[in-house]
Design an enzyme around this catalytic site. Structure first.
Site, short mmCIF file in Angstrom:
data_model
loop_
_atom_site.label_atom_id
_atom_site.label_comp_id
_atom_site.label_asym_id
_atom_site.label_seq_id
_atom_site.Cartn_x
_atom_site.Cartn_y
_atom_site.Cartn_z
N ASP A 15 2.40 15.85 11.31
CA ASP A 15 2.77 15.90 10.05
C ASP A 15 0.79 15.75 9.62
OD1 ASP A 15 2.59 16.37 7.58
OD2 ASP A 15 3.40 13.96 7.48
N ALA A 35 11.67 5.57 3.16
CA ALA A 35 12.89 5.27 2.73
C ALA A 35 13.34 4.10 4.59
CB ALA A 35 14.09 6.52 3.44
N PHE A 36 12.34 3.36 5.64
CA PHE A 36 12.21 3.16 6.54
C PHE A 36 11.53 1.52 6.35
CE2 PHE A 36 13.52 6.90 7.69
CZ PHE A 36 14.44 7.22 8.16
N VAL A 45 3.80 -0.56 4.25
CA VAL A 45 2.43 -0.95 4.72
C VAL A 45 1.83 -1.92 3.37
CG1 VAL A 45 0.08 -0.24 5.16
CG2 VAL A 45 2.17 1.46 6.16
N LYS A 74 2.40 -2.94 8.95
CA LYS A 74 3.17 -1.49 9.39
C LYS A 74 4.23 -2.08 9.51
CE LYS A 74 4.05 2.55 10.85
NZ LYS A 74 3.25 3.92 12.18
N LEU A 110 0.99 -1.09 0.31
CA LEU A 110 -0.11 -0.13 -0.09
C LEU A 110 0.92 1.32 -0.04
CD1 LEU A 110 -2.77 -1.36 2.66
CD2 LEU A 110 -2.63 -0.89 0.44
N GLY A 111 1.76 1.23 0.61
CA GLY A 111 2.96 2.71 0.69
C GLY A 111 4.22 2.28 1.38
#
Length: 975
Positions: free
Chosen positions: A774, A584-585, A588, A608, A580-581
């Site tokens: 954010d 850099a680290f 998901v 995640k 899904l996404g």
């Protein structure tokens, strides 16, 4: 105010009957002018120039353009911030190339893509008029005059509106003189002119109306002179056009025109004083008329012209300079040059080495041949794009700039190296001179070695970096220089001379270099150890106040908190799916969890996780995030934690899966489903969907106001489920697992609902002393029943390639969503989240437009924020909602409302909306105006003005407020 079920049903039926009874009126409203935006255009010469604004690109309205057959169209984009405009491009479907213009003919009605700046595109629906036309290319011939009168030039053109005829001599407009107009038919213009009015040069007749201009020529040749620049050596015509030639000689009889050297042509002869004139005309040419035409005098003078007749539009490239190499001294004033014969007149653009597209400069147009130039170009690869009507061609060019080579001679412990740049195959020769000789004596130098290297890319167009080396022992105790020689025997030697290397100091140099290498390595290792590598940390943080000031706080470290094993979920019961996404680290992924809600039942979840190659500190940070989320707890408007896998294998955090993705894309994708008018939505066959939506929202909002769970199922929940998920989320999942339709109708109430739900979620987080840092529409997820949830996707977001995150210092930050104290001082609090909530409101009520549209994040932007700049009201926001945004953007954090007040305000807005809806529907009669879906709030109940706002915040701190429905009016005045 609460609606009863029978009242809602009465409202629904009343709207249905009203729409049936007033169908004619509603049909007229259905075709409002606002549904279609027509591009404003102005005709300049033969090109229609149209202008659109940035709002046109971002609008969901359809864009329409009306043209006539044979029309050339350009589109320009006007900037909102200045009067300047930029060129837009038409996208060619087959090649994906971009063109500055588009030529339209009959039958080309379609939808076309226009690209304006930074690949922003808009679809334009083009309609070709069938009743109005541009002027036809004039039929220009020479006919006999009446008795004792000179010959007549006859020019005829047809168009709608009827064209006007204008005469020119050598491209200069002339007075009409004794012009005769003899044709009166509708749409047909005819003009005759005495040949004596124009007897010295080329004649042009142009027909013009409101849709464009077309011209034809009588080509003039003078036998008394040599070849003139104005005399065409070649003529290009399309089948059906006219051809007119004239030959002149003084004092000597002229011969008739000849075709292909042997065929004598019957034309028209005329004598005027000492001048002899021979005319030849063809009203409509065919391909059989292609060939050479010439006229002679009795004394041998001769002029000839080649005529080319084509079946359709034609386009050729002539004298195209392709690959050019010049010296640097000749660079100034250099121009690419392309001569292009065409019909229709060619349009041209250059593709520059950096990929930008610029229009060509036309320096000359004669006899259907256009000359295009590009002067003072930078070295590089260029492409020329040419179009004439429907014909299209391209050509490639390049410019290489050379100069005398510049040498660099270096040496280390083992080799001597010579470096230079060149664009040609070269030879490098080494020249040496003994150390005991005079190196100024040219006879002392000898060529010792020669190399022919291939070279590597230098980063400068057509220049290669040439590097050659020789062992130091080959040139020890010598002076050294290198020379360059190409295949053309040109040569040049370096002015730099390497000082001799003596064996006496050789070992000293070796030791010094080794010592320097050791010291450098130690320094690099020390800097590497000291440099802290940026690692992963969650955006949501829990803070603890440590001083009397609001900005005295620390982030709570959950590293040493205990993990609750009740959250552990069997890894084998988790089936991972699509990504899904990714960032850099970590990433998901979508997954299926078996038995996470109750035994034997599968459930879609989001997992995640860190990427395979991760650091130990990142794993520790993810575990800290897991413990923090466990400590925070669950809420309806938060993406809640369902479980985790922390045993053998990678760490998985299992979250609720939200069906519709992020709120930003949800708003963008459903713009066309947004209805300003509720009756409009009913009139578009959405009776059942709108009713279901409204009934569901009404029921949920009633329950919310009563303090109950809005999605309480009718079946009991066992204690095991409650301990794992929390009762709120089990109920929520129960609701989503039902057989619910995907209703896409989007109304103003939905925007209020999204705003209310986010405020509720943030109120929950702030009560837990949590800050988000954010908060934006991209970090809000939408699930079924239009339920929105606040999430944290820092681990799975590629901020390196996300334009919303701008480099500030040594980090990438979402600057357009950040409060001033966060931008300039790095300070984040609940009140900085309130600022971001105001930006989020602007996103919601603009249906997904990027904040501060058209404003680049630079020093000017930062100065604007410091001065208190606020965005204008978004299109779909009411005045009262906009005032709340402005309060959220107060420069001083203590002057911003807290989330409990924002919850109360949005709750009041929803209730006012429903009350207004009921009022409008109950009171509506046949012929009444249609209810507009923007809440009308009495002036006495709006948010107080700016001068009242300051005192209200000071007198009523956020910590003392409640969001009880009975105190709504009192709470609103706090804002």
């Amino acid at each position: 105010m609460q609606f009863r079920q029978d009242t809602l049903l009465r409202v629904f039926l009343l709207l249905v009957f009203s729409s049936l009874a007033c169908s004619d009126t509603l049909h007229q409203i259905d075709v409002r002018d606002g549904d279609v935006q027509r591009l404003p255009c102005v005709l300049e010469k033969s090109t229609l120039k149209c202008h659109m604004s940035e709002a046109n690109i971002e609008s969901s309205q359809k864009t329409q353009l009306e043209v006539v057959p044979g029309q050339m169209v350009e589109v320009h984009l006007r900037s909102n911030s200045s009067k300047d405009s930029m060129q837009c491009f038409w996208e060619h479907r087959e090649t994906s190339n971009l063109f500055l213009f588009k030529f339209f003919e009959k039958g080309m009605d379609d939808i076309y893509t226009v690209v304006c700046g930074n690949r922003k595109s808009v679809n334009v629906s083009v309609h070709i008029h069938s009743t109005e036309t541009r002027p036809s290319v004039p039929e220009l011939t020479t006919v006999r005059g009446k008795k004792y009168e000179s010959a007549r030039f006859r020019c005829v053109s047809e168009g709608n509106p009827k064209p006007t005829i204008t005469w020119y001599e050598n491209e200069k407009h002339r007075s009409q003189g004794r012009m005769e107009i003899s044709r009166t038919e509708k749409g047909v213009a005819e003009s005759k002119m005495s040949s004596l009015e124009y007897s010295r040069s080329n004649i042009k007749c142009c027909a013009k109306n409101s849709h464009g201009e077309e011209c034809s020529y009588i080509y003039h040749y003078d036998l008394d002179t040599g070849r003139e620049e104005s005399e065409a050596s070649e003529i290009w015509l399309r089948r059906g056009q006219s051809l007119s030639l004239r030959c002149k000689v003084t004092g000597k009889p002229a011969m008739p025109w000849y075709f292909n050297n042997d065929t004598k042509l019957t034309g028209l002869s005329e004598q005027s004083y000492e001048k002899q004139l021979e005319y030849y005309s063809i009203a409509s040419v065919s391909q059989n008329n292609s060939g050479e035409y010439h006229c002679n005098s009795s004394h041998g003078q001769r002029k000839a012209v080649k005529v080319h007749v084509f079946e359709n539009d034609f386009l050729k490239k002539l004298n195209l300079s392709k690959h050019i190499t010049i010296q640097n001294k000749d660079r100034k004033g250099f121009c690419f040059r392309a001569e292009v014969p065409s019909h229709l007149k060619a349009k041209c653009q250059w593709v520059m080495p950096n990929g930008s597209i610029v229009p060509c400069e036309e320096t000359q147009h004669l006899s259907a041949v256009s000359t295009f130039t590009l002067c003072d170009p930078e070295p590089g690869q260029y492409q020329i794009l040419l179009r004439s009507g429907r014909e299209f061609t391209t050509g490639n060019m390049s410019l290489c700039v050379t100069d005398l080579p510049k040498f660099q001679i270096l040496h280390d412990l083992t080799h001597v190296t010579c470096m230079t740049k060149s664009n040609l195959p070269v030879h490098i020769s080494w020249m040496t001179c003994p150390s005991n000789a005079n190196y100024n004596d040219t006879s002392a130098w000898k060529e010792t070695y020669t190399d022919s290297p291939k070279g590597t890319d230098s980063g400068q167009f057509c220049q290669k970096t040439i590097v050659v080396s020789r062992p130091l022992s080959d040139v020890n105790d010598h002076f050294v220089k290198c020379c360059w020689r190409n295949n053309n025997t040109d040569s040049h030697c370096s002015e730099q001379i390497l000082v001799k290397i003596s064996s006496v100091n050789y070992f000293f140099l070796v030791g010094a270099c080794i010592l320097a290498w050791i010291l450098t390595s130690v320094l690099v290792l020390f800097l590497f150890i000291r440099k802290k590598k940026p690692g992963y940390e969650t955006q949501i943080q829990m803070i603890q106040m440590v001083g009397p000031l609001d900005n005295d706080y620390i982030y709570i470290d959950f590293k040493d908190f205990k993990y609750n094993q009740k959250l552990e979920f069997p890894r084998e019961n988790l089936e991972l799916g699509k990504e899904l996404g990714s960032g850099a680290f970590g990433m998901v992924v979508q997954a299926t969890a078996y038995g996470i809600s109750k035994p034997g039942v599968s459930m879609q979840v989001a997992v995640k996780m860190l990427k395979e190659k991760h650091q130990a500190v990142e794993k520790e940070a993810l575990m800290s995030e897991l413990k923090m989320l466990m400590y925070i707890g669950n809420h309806t408007n938060i993406v809640n934690l369902l479980g985790a896998c922390t045993g053998t294998g990678p760490i998985y955090l299992i979250f609720q899966y939200c069906h519709y993705g992020d709120l930003l894309n949800y708003l963008k994708n459903n713009r066309e489903h947004f209805y300003k008018s509720l009756t409009d939505a009913f009139n578009k066959d959405r009776f059942r969907s709108l009713y279901n939506n409204y009934q569901r929202k009404r029921n949920s909002s009633d329950v919310v106001q009563s303090g109950e769970n809005p999605y309480m199922p009718m079946s009991p929940v066992n204690k095991e489920q409650e301990s794992l998920l929390g009762s709120t989320d089990v109920n929520e999942d129960f609701f989503e697992s039902g057989d619910e339709e995907d209703h896409q109708t989007l109304t103003y109430e939905d925007l209020l609902s999204f705003s209310y739900q986010v405020a509720k979620g943030m109120e929950f987080l702030s009560a837990k002393n949590c800050i988000h840092r954010d908060l934006a529409a991209r970090n809000i997820l939408v699930t079924r029943s239009r339920l929105v949830k606040i999430g944290d996707f820092g681990l799975a977001r590629d901020i390196e390639n996300d334009s919303n995150y701008v480099v500030r210092g040594n980090a990438r930050l979402p600057v357009k969503w950040m409060a001033p104290e966060s931008i300039f001082k790095g300070m984040y609090t609940m009140q900085s989240d309130v600022w971001a909530y105001g930006i989020l409101l602007w996103e919601i009520f603009s249906l997904g437009v990027t904040p501060y549209p058209g404003i680049k994040v630079d020093n000017t932007f930062y100065a604007m924020i410091e001065r208190g700049f606020k965005m204008e009201r978004p299109y779909y926001a009411s005045e009262s909602v906009y005032k709340v945004m402005c309060h959220c953007w107060a420069l001083e954090p203590q002057n911003r409302p807290c989330f409990s007040k924002l919850v109360a305000f949005m709750e009041y807005q929803l209730s006012e909306f429903e009350e207004q809806l009921y009022y409008n529907v109950e009171g509506q009669k046949k012929g009444d105006s249609v209810y507009q879906n923007t809440p009308v709030i009495p002036e006495s109940q709006e948010i107080v003005k700016e001068d009242e706002h300051q005192s209200s915040v000071t007198d009523s701190p956020c910590g003392t407020e409640t969001a009880d429905s009975e105190n709504n009016m009192e709470t609103i005045t706090y804002l």
